[in-house]
Write a protein that holds these residues in place. Structure first.
Motif, PDB file in Angstrom:
ATOM      1  N   TYR A 119       0.421  -1.347  -0.072  1.00 52.09           N
ATOM      2  CA  TYR A 119      -0.137   0.543  -0.134  1.00 52.09           C
ATOM      3  C   TYR A 119       1.055   1.211  -0.009  1.00 52.09           C
ATOM      4  CZ  TYR A 119      -2.841   3.342   1.511  1.00 52.09           C
ATOM      5  OH  TYR A 119      -3.702   4.899   1.987  1.00 52.09           O
ATOM      6  N   LEU A 120       2.221   1.131   0.666  1.00 51.37           N
ATOM      7  CA  LEU A 120       2.964   2.322   0.761  1.00 51.37           C
ATOM      8  C   LEU A 120       3.182   2.902  -0.116  1.00 51.37           C
ATOM      9  CD1 LEU A 120       3.996   2.227   4.500  1.00 51.37           C
ATOM     10  CD2 LEU A 120       2.327   3.941   3.909  1.00 51.37           C
ATOM     11  N   TRP A 140       0.563   4.241  -2.350  1.00 53.78           N
ATOM     12  CA  TRP A 140       0.740   5.592  -2.259  1.00 53.78           C
ATOM     13  C   TRP A 140       2.100   5.951  -3.008  1.00 53.78           C
ATOM     14  CZ3 TRP A 140       2.179   9.871  -0.308  1.00 53.78           C
ATOM     15  CH2 TRP A 140       1.274  10.927   0.663  1.00 53.78           C
ATOM     16  N   ALA A 184       0.918   9.542  -5.435  1.00 58.97           N
ATOM     17  CA  ALA A 184       1.447  11.282  -5.341  1.00 58.97           C
ATOM     18  C   ALA A 184       2.181  11.229  -6.486  1.00 58.97           C
ATOM     19  CB  ALA A 184       1.693  10.955  -4.094  1.00 58.97           C
ATOM     20  N   ALA A 195      -3.932  10.521  -3.417  1.00 60.42           N
ATOM     21  CA  ALA A 195      -3.161   9.659  -3.693  1.00 60.42           C
ATOM     22  C   ALA A 195      -3.785   8.437  -2.961  1.00 60.42           C
ATOM     23  CB  ALA A 195      -2.337  10.072  -2.816  1.00 60.42           C
ATOM     24  N   THR A 196      -4.323   8.772  -1.904  1.00 64.42           N
ATOM     25  CA  THR A 196      -4.717   7.203  -0.579  1.00 64.42           C
ATOM     26  C   THR A 196      -6.039   6.625  -0.935  1.00 64.42           C
ATOM     27  OG1 THR A 196      -4.760   9.168   1.130  1.00 64.42           O
ATOM     28  CG2 THR A 196      -5.802   7.241   1.603  1.00 64.42           C
ATOM     29  N   ALA A 211      -4.296   4.932  -4.177  1.00 64.01           N
ATOM     30  CA  ALA A 211      -3.810   3.351  -3.634  1.00 64.01           C
ATOM     31  C   ALA A 211      -4.247   2.504  -3.324  1.00 64.01           C
ATOM     32  CB  ALA A 211      -2.519   4.236  -2.888  1.00 64.01           C
ATOM     33  N   THR A 242      -4.171  -1.531  -4.135  1.00 61.96           N
ATOM     34  CA  THR A 242      -3.664  -2.159  -3.092  1.00 61.96           C
ATOM     35  C   THR A 242      -4.787  -3.359  -3.261  1.00 61.96           C
ATOM     36  OG1 THR A 242      -2.201  -0.608  -2.078  1.00 61.96           O
ATOM     37  CG2 THR A 242      -3.102  -2.704  -0.519  1.00 61.96           C
TER      38      THR A 242
END
Length: 94
Positions: free
Chosen positions: A10-11, A14, A18, A57-58, A61, A65
C-alpha cells in the motif's frame, strides 16, 4: 499474505500514486492571472493543494492495493500468463 506485506505494498502504491497525480490540476501564476513573487520560477504552481493530493493518492493507492491483493488471492494474472516468449522444447535425443 501477511498484513505487513499488504501495508508495504500500500505504501509503495501510495508514493507512486502521489507522484503520478502531482501535476494534475495545478496551474501556474500566469494561467491564473496572479502576480508572481520576484525571483519565482515561471513554472511554479499557484494553486498547489497538498490535502487534495493526499486524499486522491490515498484513494488510488487503496484501489490499486485491493486489486493487487485480490489478484494474489485469486491468481488472475500469474507469471506464466505474462510469458510471451515460448520456452524451447528440449530434445532428449541428439
Amino acid at each position: 499474505m501477511a498484513w505487513t506485506s499488504v501495508l508495504a505494498i500500500y505504501l509503495l502504491f501510495w508514493v507512486m500514486a502521489a507522484f503520478l497525480l502531482l501535476p494534475f490540476g495545478v496551474r501556474t501564476h500566469d494561467e491564473m492571472g496572479v502576480q508572481k513573487v520576484p525571483g519565482q520560477a515561471d513554472s511554479a504552481p499557484a494553486n498547489f493543494r497538498p490535502r487534495r493530493l493526499v486524499v486522491r493518492a490515498t484513494v488510488l493507492a487503496a484501489v490499486l492495493t485491493a486489486l493487487y491483493v485480490a489478484n494474489y488471492v485469486n491468481g488472475w494474472v500469474t507469471l506464466d500468463s505474462l510469458s510471451f516468449i515460448p520456452t524451447p522444447e528440449v530434445n532428449e535425443h541428439p
